[in-house]
Every structure is written in C-alpha cells, then in structure tokens.
Design an enzyme around this catalytic site. Sequence first.
Site, PDB file in Angstrom:
ATOM      1  N   TYR A 124       0.827  -1.198   0.000  1.00 33.61           N
ATOM      2  CA  TYR A 124       0.000   0.000   0.000  1.00 33.61           C
ATOM      3  C   TYR A 124       0.861   1.247   0.000  1.00 33.61           C
ATOM      4  CZ  TYR A 124       0.756   0.829   5.044  1.00 33.61           C
ATOM      5  OH  TYR A 124       1.304   1.111   6.272  1.00 33.61           O
ATOM      6  N   LYS A 153       6.454  -2.100   2.000  1.00 33.12           N
ATOM      7  CA  LYS A 153       5.261  -1.523   2.643  1.00 33.12           C
ATOM      8  C   LYS A 153       4.063  -2.458   2.446  1.00 33.12           C
ATOM      9  CE  LYS A 153       3.031   3.012   3.208  1.00 33.12           C
ATOM     10  NZ  LYS A 153       3.172   3.214   4.637  1.00 33.12           N
ATOM     11  N   GLU A 202      11.548   2.074  14.706  1.00 35.29           N
ATOM     12  CA  GLU A 202      10.749   3.216  14.221  1.00 35.29           C
ATOM     13  C   GLU A 202       9.444   3.266  14.989  1.00 35.29           C
ATOM     14  OE1 GLU A 202       9.761   2.500  10.026  1.00 35.29           O
ATOM     15  OE2 GLU A 202       9.836   0.354  10.444  1.00 35.29           O
ATOM     16  N   LEU A 235      10.881   0.936   7.485  1.00 37.47           N
ATOM     17  CA  LEU A 235      10.313   1.405   6.221  1.00 37.47           C
ATOM     18  C   LEU A 235      11.099   2.643   5.765  1.00 37.47           C
ATOM     19  CD1 LEU A 235       7.940   0.867   4.233  1.00 37.47           C
ATOM     20  CD2 LEU A 235       6.895   2.879   5.255  1.00 37.47           C
TER      21      LEU A 235
HETATM   22  N1  PLP Z   1       7.544   3.638   9.161  1.00 38.72           N
HETATM   23  C1  PLP Z   1       6.414   2.905   9.122  1.00 38.72           C
HETATM   24  C2  PLP Z   1       6.399   1.577   9.811  1.00 38.72           C
HETATM   25  C3  PLP Z   1       5.275   3.385   8.458  1.00 38.72           C
HETATM   26  O1  PLP Z   1       4.154   2.632   8.428  1.00 38.72           O
HETATM   27  C4  PLP Z   1       5.320   4.650   7.843  1.00 38.72           C
HETATM   28  C5  PLP Z   1       4.163   5.185   7.121  1.00 38.72           C
HETATM   29  O2  PLP Z   1       3.126   4.595   7.047  1.00 38.72           O
HETATM   30  C6  PLP Z   1       6.509   5.389   7.917  1.00 38.72           C
HETATM   31  C7  PLP Z   1       7.606   4.850   8.568  1.00 38.72           C
HETATM   32  C8  PLP Z   1       6.623   6.747   7.288  1.00 38.72           C
HETATM   33  O3  PLP Z   1       6.701   6.652   5.891  1.00 38.72           O
HETATM   34  P1  PLP Z   1       6.204   7.856   4.956  1.00 38.72           P
HETATM   35  O4  PLP Z   1       6.999   9.056   5.366  1.00 38.72           O
HETATM   36  O5  PLP Z   1       6.524   7.407   3.595  1.00 38.72           O
HETATM   37  O6  PLP Z   1       4.745   8.013   5.236  1.00 38.72           O
END
Ligand code: PLP
Length: 285
Positions: A33, A148, A181, A205
């Site tokens: 996603y 993701k 994270e 991620l």
């Molecule tokens: N880390 C995780 C586990 C996430 O689910 C997300 C976003 O959904 C992020 C980091 C941040 O990513 P982004 O800046 O691309 O939204």
Amino acid sequence: MSRITYVNGDYLPEAEAKVSIFDRGFLMADGVYEVTTVVGGKLIDFAGHMARLRRSLGELRMDAPTSEDDLLAIHRELVRRNALEEGLIYLQVTRGAADRDFAFPPAGTKPSLVLFTQAGPVLERESVRRGIKVATVPDLRWARRDIKTVQLLAPSLAKMEAKAKGADDAWMVGEDGFVTEGSSNNAYIVAGGKVVTRHLSNAILHGITRASVVRLAAETGMNVEERPFTVAEAKAADEAFITSASAFVTPVVSIDGVALGDGSPGPIAKRMREVYVAESLARAI
Ligand code: PLP
C-alpha cells in the site's frame, strides 16, 4: 456524505465498493500500500510514493496493476469526486483473487487495485501543537519492514500497547535495544545539536517524508547522523520527533513518561516541520 472510492477500474460509492473473499490481500496480507497526503487538493510527494510502490511490488514479484500515469489520474479523480481539500489517499495493490494456496496464483491473475480518500486536518493538528508522548514496545514485525505490506497487525498491537500505557504512539525496539521506528512513522532524536535517525536497511520502512527531512536538515546546515540509537540515548536526548506522510514532522515530548527537554515541542522539530511543509506544499501536484 458517502465517499466515492476506486475498485478495479470502477469509481463506486463506498457502500458498493467490494473485493472478493478470495483476494490474497484478505486471506494472506499479500498486498502492498501507499498513503499520499493531500493539501489544498494537491498531492504531496506523489513521485516518491510511486517509486516506493514500484519497489515494494518488485520485492514481492507482484505485477503492477496499471501505469503510474493511470495511478496519478485516479488519485486526481478521487480528489475531484470527493472534493478533497485536506486528508489522504490510501492505495492498495494485492496479488489478486485466486484459490487459497501458499504458492502464488497462476501467471495472468489480475492484481487488485483499491483506492479511497480520508478527509481530515493535516496542517493544523493538536498533536503538533502539544507534541506526542511515545512508549517503547518490542518490535514484533517480520524481517522485511522495508516493504510496505498490509501486514499491520504487529504495529497495530504496538500502538494499542502504547495507548494502554497512556502514550499516543509506540516506538518499536529490537531485541538489541535499539529503536527501529514508530508504529507508522520514522523516529528521530536531537542530541548535542545533531539529528539522529536510524539508517536505511530492511529493519525500517524507507519513509518518503524521512528522505525529504534528512535532505532538508542537511541543506539547512544541520548535522544528521543516520545510525541506530538506544532507548536510553533517546530518553536523554534534547528533543525528538517523528515523520510520516500524514504526520509530516510531529514533535515527541516524552518517552516512557520521561520528558524531553522542558517537555514541550523542541525548536529543531518545529523548524524541520516548517521547512518540510514549505517545500512540500511548493512541490505538490
Ligand atoms: N515507518 C512505518 C512503519 C510506516 O508505516 C510509515 C508510514 O506509514 C513510515 C515509517 C513513514 O513513511 P512515509 O513518510 O513514507 O509516510
């Protein structure tokens, strides 16, 4: 007002938006996603989200549902049909519907593509004004967090555990004691004038917002260290913040009940938010 959603080629009112019970996203979390933020009816960092979608699909050997030009057109059409000024667009691709089997479905099985909008404030949020409290919890996720996928049970449980402890969100911690994270965001601390955030690997991620914030921090003369940090180091930090497509840069004011600095949003988090918001709004499409 009922939303208009997108399901496999059709724009449908949400009550009519349905996928098969045999969809592998439903049965096996076999899907990926993206979440793209909308401000002023425009998409923030769409190219970044498409690049990561391409990578997630590639890592899972999943076919792209359609071209990126089509995906842009669908995003824009959903903004238009839902008169979306501020909020987000959720996009999910799965390996499609097939007989339940651990082996992938036969070649030619059509991937499923679903998108929907969610309206809500992005620029002005209470969480930004007061900062959020985080609680640390064990990171129970699989080993490919760089993809993701829609397997979000572990971070959902992490968030609930953090809420049960009176916090707003979780910071997940590996068995080695280092923070990976947040439940749905990347984590940063600021210590001795340096911004520290975990380096890119399969452990986290690769946030699209993270990429911009790390670049902007360096461009504005800040010292950025991409390396893991421990919970103890985080609790002793001057300030902390998180980043994500919907949170942008949001200050963290306490970790496991330990206040950072004077317990209010820190100056570097505020500055990073200003710089990030200014640039991303200027580049929104
Ligand atoms: N880390 C995780 C586990 C996430 O689910 C997300 C976003 O959904 C992020 C980091 C941040 O990513 P982004 O800046 O691309 O939204």
